[in-house]
Scaffold this motif. Sequence first.
Motif, mmCIF file in Angstrom:
data_model
loop_
_atom_site.group_PDB
_atom_site.id
_atom_site.type_symbol
_atom_site.label_atom_id
_atom_site.label_comp_id
_atom_site.label_asym_id
_atom_site.label_seq_id
_atom_site.Cartn_x
_atom_site.Cartn_y
_atom_site.Cartn_z
ATOM 1 N N ILE A 1 32.005 21.310 38.902
ATOM 2 C CA ILE A 1 32.554 22.583 39.191
ATOM 3 C C ILE A 1 33.671 22.470 40.261
ATOM 4 N N GLU A 2 34.863 22.918 39.672
ATOM 5 C CA GLU A 2 36.101 22.948 40.687
ATOM 6 C C GLU A 2 36.487 24.409 40.953
ATOM 7 N N VAL A 3 36.749 24.532 42.234
ATOM 8 C CA VAL A 3 37.230 26.025 42.288
ATOM 9 C C VAL A 3 38.450 25.973 43.037
ATOM 10 N N LEU A 4 39.544 26.532 42.737
ATOM 11 C CA LEU A 4 40.818 26.628 43.354
ATOM 12 C C LEU A 4 41.298 28.119 43.773
ATOM 13 N N ASP A 5 41.199 28.267 45.077
ATOM 14 C CA ASP A 5 41.685 29.464 45.646
ATOM 15 C C ASP A 5 42.927 29.305 46.317
ATOM 16 N N LYS A 6 44.126 30.371 46.078
ATOM 17 C CA LYS A 6 45.318 30.601 46.227
ATOM 18 C C LYS A 6 45.573 31.730 47.401
ATOM 19 N N ALA A 7 46.193 31.593 48.415
ATOM 20 C CA ALA A 7 46.321 32.746 49.409
ATOM 21 C C ALA A 7 47.598 32.484 49.875
ATOM 22 N N THR A 8 48.224 33.931 50.360
ATOM 23 C CA THR A 8 49.529 33.655 50.938
ATOM 24 C C THR A 8 49.369 33.463 52.361
ATOM 25 N N ALA A 9 50.604 32.596 52.798
ATOM 26 C CA ALA A 9 50.488 32.017 54.191
ATOM 27 C C ALA A 9 51.905 32.201 54.700
ATOM 28 N N MET A 10 52.087 32.018 56.171
ATOM 29 C CA MET A 10 53.441 31.380 56.416
ATOM 30 C C MET A 10 53.361 30.317 56.812
ATOM 31 N N LEU B 1 33.861 38.200 40.063
ATOM 32 C CA LEU B 1 33.619 39.457 39.142
ATOM 33 C C LEU B 1 33.452 40.558 39.818
ATOM 34 N N GLU B 2 33.720 40.717 41.298
ATOM 35 C CA GLU B 2 33.419 41.786 42.117
ATOM 36 C C GLU B 2 34.198 43.132 41.683
ATOM 37 N N ASP B 3 35.495 42.841 41.397
ATOM 38 C CA ASP B 3 36.507 44.012 41.432
ATOM 39 C C ASP B 3 36.514 44.394 39.991
ATOM 40 N N ASP B 4 36.024 45.666 39.572
ATOM 41 C CA ASP B 4 35.951 46.404 38.262
ATOM 42 C C ASP B 4 37.202 46.387 37.759
ATOM 43 N N ASP B 5 38.338 46.503 38.350
ATOM 44 C CA ASP B 5 39.438 46.986 37.736
ATOM 45 C C ASP B 5 40.368 45.433 37.253
ATOM 46 N N MET B 6 39.640 44.368 37.789
ATOM 47 C CA MET B 6 40.372 43.003 37.337
ATOM 48 C C MET B 6 40.011 42.635 36.044
ATOM 49 N N ASP B 7 41.038 41.845 35.353
ATOM 50 C CA ASP B 7 40.953 41.332 34.047
ATOM 51 C C ASP B 7 40.921 39.785 34.461
ATOM 52 N N ILE B 8 39.712 39.075 33.608
ATOM 53 C CA ILE B 8 39.522 37.650 33.952
ATOM 54 C C ILE B 8 40.058 36.977 32.745
ATOM 55 N N ALA B 9 40.936 35.814 32.972
ATOM 56 C CA ALA B 9 41.288 35.013 31.842
ATOM 57 C C ALA B 9 40.195 33.823 31.566
ATOM 58 N N VAL B 10 39.677 33.809 30.353
ATOM 59 C CA VAL B 10 38.628 32.787 30.075
ATOM 60 C C VAL B 10 39.145 31.966 29.081
ATOM 61 N N SER B 11 39.061 30.686 29.390
ATOM 62 C CA SER B 11 39.312 29.514 28.522
ATOM 63 C C SER B 11 38.101 28.639 28.156
ATOM 64 N N ILE C 1 34.651 25.154 30.685
ATOM 65 C CA ILE C 1 35.000 26.568 30.424
ATOM 66 C C ILE C 1 35.679 26.841 31.980
ATOM 67 N N ARG C 2 36.735 27.773 31.677
ATOM 68 C CA ARG C 2 37.451 28.231 33.019
ATOM 69 C C ARG C 2 37.525 29.518 33.160
ATOM 70 N N PHE C 3 37.473 30.355 34.055
ATOM 71 C CA PHE C 3 37.720 31.838 34.587
ATOM 72 C C PHE C 3 38.454 31.910 35.855
ATOM 73 N N ALA C 4 39.485 32.712 35.193
ATOM 74 C CA ALA C 4 40.672 32.671 36.398
ATOM 75 C C ALA C 4 41.261 34.161 36.755
ATOM 76 N N THR C 5 41.200 34.509 37.893
ATOM 77 C CA THR C 5 42.149 35.643 38.313
ATOM 78 C C THR C 5 43.418 35.302 38.895
ATOM 79 N N PRO C 6 44.107 36.116 39.199
ATOM 80 C CA PRO C 6 45.376 35.737 39.747
ATOM 81 C C PRO C 6 45.178 34.608 40.891
ATOM 82 N N ASP C 7 44.155 34.819 41.710
ATOM 83 C CA ASP C 7 44.021 34.124 42.965
ATOM 84 C C ASP C 7 43.158 32.868 43.042
#
Length: 372
Positions: free
Chosen positions: A51-60, A213-223, A229-235
Amino acid sequence: MKFSMERGTLLKAVSQAQSVVERRNTIPILANVLIEADGASVQFRATDLDIEVLDKATAMVERPGATTVSAVTLHEIVRKLPDGALVTLTEEAATGRLTVEAGRSNFSLATLPKEDFPVMASSEYSANFTAPAKVLRRLFDKSKFAISTEETRYYLNGVYMHTADGDGGRKLRCVATDGHRLARIDADLPAGAEDMPGVIVPRKTVGELRKLLEDDDMDIAVSVSETKIRFATPDITLTSKVIDGTFPDYTRVIPQGNTRRLEVDAAEFAKAVDRVATVSSERSRAVKLSLDEDRLILSVNAPDSGAAEEELAVAYSDERLEIGFNAKYLLEIASQVDRENAVFMFNSSGDPTLMREGNDMSAVYVVMPMRV
């Protein structure tokens, strides 16, 4: 490399990464999270090679760069920092250490070269589609309890996600079974999923996916491909290998001719099972259901510890039936019901029993009886 970010944002990114990391591994770099700072964002990447997880976050970001540091240690440090703190991470190339500063706290951590960090090979995905988070959450949450923990039957150690014919056309379907119980959950087939290969999503991946999958309003891109298999949110992007095996033909197990219908309040039923199971021997935890005209008697008889009995008013109009089940399996299945009533369909005391929510066929459960 040098960047600053708010403690809450950093904690969220690091906690997702550290939960993927295997606690016991023989390859030191796999205990680390790869941190890459560039532009106005920082990427945190962790892997256990499956499994690989990639998390993007805004920063200075003051100085772009990349390094790897112990995921668990960094997570513990950030977790213990005060709420709202501004955390600055600086990598000094000369010393090969990463300093973490927040207020008056200062930590210096050992790093490993970023070049040694294994990045999962990119894959050609044969199907790409988007599904609402709450749809995927329902599919996996309602099926994961039936995943097998038996390592020898490795092909049952996950949720089988595939397309199938269901009520009203093609469906996206998740199935899990351990041979004693089975869960089959359907959702409307998203556009683009028609040619999706059937894949077995491993248990650990299902657990990690829950956080996306916590956020009900979020759409998940599945490949999906044959191997990944890959699941992606914007972050966050979660990529996982799938289990290499063939899932058994589960349709043969789902009974079609069960005619004895019991309708019962799901919450009341679960509480009653839990109460009478208190005296059962831990090993078998067998609960007997005695069905008569609009009456259900739940009973447990454990010679070494005692006996218990409870009566429930139910809707049942068939001939008398006595059948036994493992209390744990009954409780897990009853707790999946979102509606008020659970409907059980029986055949005989030796045949599999079917359970669903009212007349809804999009979630179907099967449980094998046991001798009592």
